[in-house]
Design a protein around this motif. Structure first.
Motif, PDB file in Angstrom:
ATOM      1  N   ILE A   8     -41.416  22.776  12.324  1.00 20.86           N
ATOM      2  CA  ILE A   8     -41.540  21.294  11.982  1.00 20.86           C
ATOM      3  C   ILE A   8     -40.215  20.904  11.066  1.00 20.86           C
ATOM      4  CG2 ILE A   8     -42.694  21.779   9.856  1.00 20.86           C
ATOM      5  CD1 ILE A   8     -44.628  19.420  10.161  1.00 20.86           C
ATOM      6  N   ASP A   9     -40.018  19.448  11.651  1.00 19.81           N
ATOM      7  CA  ASP A   9     -38.896  18.974  11.107  1.00 19.81           C
ATOM      8  C   ASP A   9     -39.359  18.067   9.623  1.00 19.81           C
ATOM      9  OD1 ASP A   9     -37.146  16.841  10.371  1.00 19.81           O
ATOM     10  OD2 ASP A   9     -35.861  17.015  12.130  1.00 19.81           O
ATOM     11  N   GLU A  10     -38.999  18.516   8.604  1.00 27.11           N
ATOM     12  CA  GLU A  10     -39.634  17.950   7.268  1.00 27.11           C
ATOM     13  C   GLU A  10     -39.391  16.391   7.129  1.00 27.11           C
ATOM     14  OE1 GLU A  10     -37.580  20.023   4.394  1.00 27.11           O
ATOM     15  OE2 GLU A  10     -38.894  21.745   4.212  1.00 27.11           O
ATOM     16  N   ILE A  11     -38.181  16.010   7.679  1.00 29.43           N
ATOM     17  CA  ILE A  11     -37.937  14.525   7.921  1.00 29.43           C
ATOM     18  C   ILE A  11     -38.625  13.672   8.689  1.00 29.43           C
ATOM     19  CG2 ILE A  11     -36.201  12.796   7.735  1.00 29.43           C
ATOM     20  CD1 ILE A  11     -34.163  15.211   6.880  1.00 29.43           C
ATOM     21  N   SER A  12     -38.830  13.925   9.972  1.00 27.92           N
ATOM     22  CA  SER A  12     -39.559  13.346  10.837  1.00 27.92           C
ATOM     23  C   SER A  12     -40.822  13.462  11.081  1.00 27.92           C
ATOM     24  CB  SER A  12     -38.661  13.368  12.178  1.00 27.92           C
ATOM     25  OG  SER A  12     -38.875  14.581  12.791  1.00 27.92           O
ATOM     26  N   GLY A  13     -41.232  14.854  10.676  1.00 21.86           N
ATOM     27  CA  GLY A  13     -42.739  15.347  10.760  1.00 21.86           C
ATOM     28  C   GLY A  13     -42.770  15.859  12.258  1.00 21.86           C
ATOM     29  N   GLU A  14     -41.914  15.964  13.153  1.00 18.84           N
ATOM     30  CA  GLU A  14     -41.801  16.395  14.439  1.00 18.84           C
ATOM     31  C   GLU A  14     -42.181  17.845  14.485  1.00 18.84           C
ATOM     32  OE1 GLU A  14     -39.400  16.777  18.639  1.00 18.84           O
ATOM     33  OE2 GLU A  14     -38.426  16.187  16.836  1.00 18.84           O
ATOM     34  N   GLU A  15     -43.014  18.237  15.290  1.00 21.48           N
ATOM     35  CA  GLU A  15     -43.337  19.813  15.567  1.00 21.48           C
ATOM     36  C   GLU A  15     -42.958  20.210  16.972  1.00 21.48           C
ATOM     37  OE1 GLU A  15     -47.561  20.129  15.294  1.00 21.48           O
ATOM     38  OE2 GLU A  15     -47.488  20.744  13.269  1.00 21.48           O
ATOM     39  N   PHE A  16     -42.105  21.091  17.146  1.00 23.56           N
ATOM     40  CA  PHE A  16     -41.477  21.516  18.335  1.00 23.56           C
ATOM     41  C   PHE A  16     -41.327  23.098  18.423  1.00 23.56           C
ATOM     42  CE2 PHE A  16     -38.124  20.618  15.177  1.00 23.56           C
ATOM     43  CZ  PHE A  16     -37.363  21.653  15.125  1.00 23.56           C
TER      44      PHE A  16
END
Length: 59
Positions: A8-16
């Motif tokens: 998870i990207d902490e800044i955007s909240g995107e999970e990948f």
């Protein structure tokens, strides 16, 4: 055999997902893709079934 690592990207909240042989290799792939690892957190190793059905971007 590749494993599926959920991040998870902490800044955007995107999970990948990053597919790689191990976690260290996955982190290397993400760096090459332009991710800042200071703001990306490993969540857990997903099963192939979970990854296929998640609908998440895969690197």
């Amino acid at each position: 055999m590749s494993k599926n690592y959920l991040f998870i990207d902490e800044i955007s909240g995107e999970e990948f997902i990053c597919q790689a042989a191990d976690l260290k290799t996955a982190e290397g792939i993400l760096e090459l893709e332009g991710f800042d690892l200071l703001h990306v957190d490993f969540v857990y190793e997903m099963t192939h079934y979970e990854a296929e059905n998640s609908g998440l971007d895969v690197y």
